[in-house]
Scaffold this active site. Structure first.
Site, PDB file in Angstrom:
ATOM      1  N   ASP A  82       6.353   0.030   2.098  1.00  0.00           N
ATOM      2  CA  ASP A  82       5.458  -1.527   1.563  1.00  0.00           C
ATOM      3  C   ASP A  82       4.680  -1.181   0.186  1.00  0.00           C
ATOM      4  OD1 ASP A  82       4.255  -4.042   2.527  1.00  0.00           O
ATOM      5  OD2 ASP A  82       2.351  -2.555   2.062  1.00  0.00           O
ATOM      6  N   GLU A  84       1.562  -2.282  -2.409  1.00  0.00           N
ATOM      7  CA  GLU A  84       0.404  -3.014  -2.763  1.00  0.00           C
ATOM      8  C   GLU A  84       0.324  -3.356  -4.265  1.00  0.00           C
ATOM      9  OE1 GLU A  84      -1.526  -4.574  -0.612  1.00  0.00           O
ATOM     10  OE2 GLU A  84      -0.475  -3.522   0.961  1.00  0.00           O
ATOM     11  N   HIS A 222      -3.399  -4.833   4.875  1.00  0.00           N
ATOM     12  CA  HIS A 222      -2.948  -4.794   3.183  1.00  0.00           C
ATOM     13  C   HIS A 222      -3.276  -3.694   2.681  1.00  0.00           C
ATOM     14  CE1 HIS A 222      -2.670  -9.069   3.514  1.00  0.00           C
ATOM     15  NE2 HIS A 222      -3.651  -9.221   4.380  1.00  0.00           N
ATOM     16  N   ASP A 227       0.563  -0.800   6.509  1.00  0.00           N
ATOM     17  CA  ASP A 227       1.371  -1.782   6.832  1.00  0.00           C
ATOM     18  C   ASP A 227       2.903  -1.349   6.987  1.00  0.00           C
ATOM     19  OD1 ASP A 227      -0.645  -3.274   6.378  1.00  0.00           O
ATOM     20  OD2 ASP A 227      -0.128  -4.400   4.716  1.00  0.00           O
TER      21      ASP A 227
END
Length: 572
Positions: A82, A84, A222, A227
C-alpha cells in the site's frame, strides 16, 4: 488467418524481449490503438491466443507459456503493498509512505515499511487523514532509496494491492523515471477480486468495508503498513472463498480478479457523435425519464468512460444499465456546464444523482437555553452538510461562554476545549478524551466552513468564458458570492449594454450579509469558489468594475457609474 498468425508472432517477439505484459498494453501494441479498456483487451487477446501453445492469457496478463510459475494457492507467495501519497494524481502528486506484507502459505511472514520524503509540502487534508507530519517526512529517505529497498523486498513475487490501479500508477511513474520500465505484471487487485467473489453479498468493496465484513484484526487507518496488513488479511479470506468455488492455482485467482466485459459495453454506441466540447448530458431510460445528469469538459471522453471495464458507483451503474438514450447539450465552458448541471439536478431530481436524492442537505446550529440544537430552520451557524457533525459540534458548544460564542469564527471555545482534552489524556480518562476529540474535530471543521462561506459572501467579480458561438463570450456577474446575472456578450460595442445591464442587476440583487444562507446558496458559493481559486485556461476572473471588464473586451472605457468593489484575494 495469415494476419492473425503474423500478429501472434509479433506478440511472441515482444514478450521474449520485454517479459509478461498487461493485457491492455499488449492489445494497444497488437491492434495499433491508443486506447482500449481492460475488459475488451482481455476478451480480444483470449480469442486471439486460444490454441497457440506459446502464449498464455491469464487474468489481465499475457505471457509466454512456461515463463511463469503457477503454484497452488496454499503454497503461493504474494507481496501485498500500500502507498500513501500527497494527492490523487500520479502526475502531480508524490509518494510519502510505503508499506508491504509478504504472504506465504496463506500466512503473513514478513513486512516492510518506510516513510518517504516527497519533496513537496504535505497538504493539510492529507495530514489530517493519515496523521503524517511534514517535519517527519522531511527527515525521511528519498523515494529512489525506498523504492530500491521495496523492489528488493518484493523480489519476483506477485504484487497485490487494494484498488491496485491507483497504487500501480504511482509506482510505475517512479519506475519509469528511475529505470525506464514498468511493472512486468499488473498487481492483483483485491477490490476486483472481492467484487467478483462477493457479488450480491456486499454492496461496497472498500478496504474498510471488507475488513469489517471478514472481521480481520487490523483496522485500516490510511497508513501504509496497517492498510497493507488489513489487505493481506482480506486476501487470505478471499482466497478461501475462491477455493470453495474451485480455484486451485494462482492462475485461477488471476482469472477471477481479471476485469470482465461489462454488460453495458454494448451500449457504447449511444455516445457516438458526442463532441469533444464542454457541456451537460442526461441519461434517459426507455420511458424518457431522466436517470442521471452530469457535466463534462470533454463530452466525448466523459461519455465513453461509462462503458469501459471499470464499474461506476452503484447508483450510476444502475442508471447505465437502464440507459436507453443519451441527450447532451454543448455549452461554451466548463463553468457554464457546472452551473447548468446544478440547475438541472435541482429541477429534475434524477434518482442516480447523490445531490438529487439529498433534498435536506443542510442543517443549522441554534441556541436553545444553555444548549445548542440541530435545526432545519436557517440561521447564522450553517448550513452544515452533515447532521452527525453538527450534533457533535452542538455538544462541544454547550458549555461555551457568551464571549467565546461572539468569537466563534476566530476559534472561540476551541483553546479551552483543547486544554480540556489534554487534561483528560494526562489523567488516563481515554474514553472521555475520545468523545471530546470527536466533538472538537467536528467543531473545527464547521468553524472552517463558516469562515469560508463568510469570506465568499464578500466576493464581487466578473467571470468571462467562451460562449457556444464562435467570437461571442459569456459573462457571469458575481455579487455577494452569488451569480446574479449571466449575459452573452456579442463582438463589438453591443457588449457595453450587456455589461451595464448586468451591473444594475447585481446592485438590485445585493442583500445584507446578515441574511442566513440556504443550502442551495451555499452550494452555489462553493461551486463558484472552486472555479475562482483554480480557473481553467479559458476563464478570466475580473473585478466587478465596468471599466476593467470593458478593457478586457477591448471596448472604450465606460463613462457611466462604476462599481467600486474590488476582487478579493482567493485565499481571503
Amino acid at each position: 488467418m495469415q494476419l492473425a498468425l503474423d500478429a501472434l508472432d509479433r506478440l511472441v517477439d515482444t514478450l521474449e524481449e520485454r517479459g509478461p505484459l498487461a493485457a491492455s498494453e499488449a492489445a494497444r501494441s497488437l491492434f495499433a490503438t491508443s486506447s482500449i479498456s481492460d475488459g475488451l483487451a482481455c476478451s480480444l487477446l483470449a480469442d486471439l491466443t486460444a490454441g497457440d501453445s506459446r502464449l498464455a492469457c491469464v487474468g489481465a496478463t499475457v505471457s509466454l507459456t512456461g515463463g511463469r510459475a503457477d503454484p497452488s494457492l496454499d503454497e503461493a507467495e504474494f507481496v501485498v503493498f500500500d502507498l500513501e501519497t500527497t494527492g490523487l494524481s500520479a502526475e502531480r502528486d508524490r509518494i510519502c509512505e510505503f508499506g508491504a506484507v509478504r504472504v506465504r502459505g496463506l500466512e503473513a511472514v514478513d513486512s516492510f515499511q518506510s516513510l518517504v520524503n516527497p519533496g513537496v509540502a504535505l497538504p493539510e487534508p492529507v495530514a489530517r487523514l493519515t496523521g503524517l507530519r511534514e517535519q517527519e517526512l522531511r527527515r525521511a529517505p528519498s523515494v529512489s532509496s525506498v523504492l530500491g529497498r521495496f523492489l528488493a523486498f518484493a523480489g519476483d513475487e506477485l504484487l497485490v494491492a487494494h484498488n491496485a490501479r491507483f497504487d500501480q500508477r504511482f509506482l510505475e511513474r517512479q519506475l519509469l523515471a528511475m529505470h525506464g520500465r514498468r511493472l512486468s505484471e499488473p498487481p492483483l487487485c483485491t477490490a476486483a477480486l472481492a467484487r467478483r467473489l462477493l457479488e450480491g453479498r456486499l454492496r461496497r468493496v472498500g478496504l474498510a468495508s471488507l475488513a469489517h465484513f471478514f472481521g480481520v484484526p487490523t483496522t485500516p487507518c490510511h497508513r501504509a503498513l496497517p492498510d497493507a496488513e488489513a489487505t493481506a488479511q482480506v486476501l487470505v479470506h478471499l482466497i478461501g472463498i475462491a477455493q470453495e468455488l474451485g480455484a486451485r492455482r494462482l492462475s485461477d485467482l488471476r482469472v477471477l480478479a481479471a476485469p470482465r466485459r461489462r454488460r453495458v459495453y454494448d451500449k457504447r454506441s449511444l455516445a457516438r457523435g458526442a463532441p469533444s466540447r464542454p457541456g451537460v448530458y442526461l441519461f434517459r431510460d426507455r420511458h424518457d425519464q431522466v436517470l442521471y445528469v452530469g457535466r463534462a469538459r470533454d463530452l466525448r471522453a466523459r461519455l465513453r468512460s461509462y462503458f469501459r471495464s471499470e464499474r461506476q458507483r452503484p447508483s450510476v451503474e444502475a442508471a447505465v444499465l437502464a440507459l436507453d438514450r443519451i441527450e447532451w447539450r454543448v455549452l461554451g465552458s466548463e463553468l457554464e456546464a457546472a452551473l447548468e448541471e446544478l440547475r438541472l439536478i435541482r429541477e429534475l431530481q434524477p434518482p442516480a444523482n447523490a445531490r438529487g436524492r439529498r433534498r435536506e442537505h443542510g442543517v443549522y446550529l441554534r441556541r436553545r437555553g444553555e444548549d445548542f440544537v440541530v435545526s432545519k430552520h436557517p440561521g447564522a451557524l450553517g448550513p452544515i452538510t452533515s447532521r452527525r457533525r453538527a450534533s457533535l459540534a452542538a455538544r462541544a458548544l454547550a458549555s461555551s461562554t457568551p464571549d467565546e460564542l461572539d468569537r466563534l469564527l476566530q476559534g472561540g471555545p476551541l483553546p479551552r476545549l483543547r486544554a480540556r482534552l489534554s487534561h483528560l489524556a494526562e489523567n488516563l480518562r481515554y474514553e472521555e478524551a475520545a468523545r471530546l476529540r470527536d466533538r472538537i474535530e467536528a467543531l473545527e471543521q464547521i468553524v472552517e466552513r463558516l469562515r469560508r462561506l463568510e469570506r465568499l459572501r464578500r466576493r464581487e467579480l466578473c467571470l468571462i468564458a467562451p460562449a457556444v458561438d464562435q467570437g461571442w463570450q459569456k459573462a457571469f456577474f458575481v455579487s455577494g458570492g452569488m451569480v446574479c446575472a449571466v449575459r452573452t456578450l456579442p463582438p463589438g460595442g453591443g457588449a457595453s449594454v450587456e455589461i451595464r445591464t448586468a451591473l444594475a442587476l447585481c446592485r438590485a440583487a445585493r442583500k445584507p450579509e446578515a441574511d442566513a444562507l440556504t443550502p442551495e446558496q451555499a452550494e452555489d458559493l462553493l461551486l463558484v469558489d472552486g472555479f475562482v481559486c483554480r480557473p481553467p485556461a479559458e476563464l478570466t476572473v475580473l473585478p466587478l468594475e465596468a471599466d476593467r471588464i470593458a478593457a478586457h473586451l477591448g471596448l472604450p472605457a465606460s463613462t457611466g457609474e462604476v462599481d467600486e468593489h474590488r476582487l478579493e484575494d482567493c485565499s481571503g
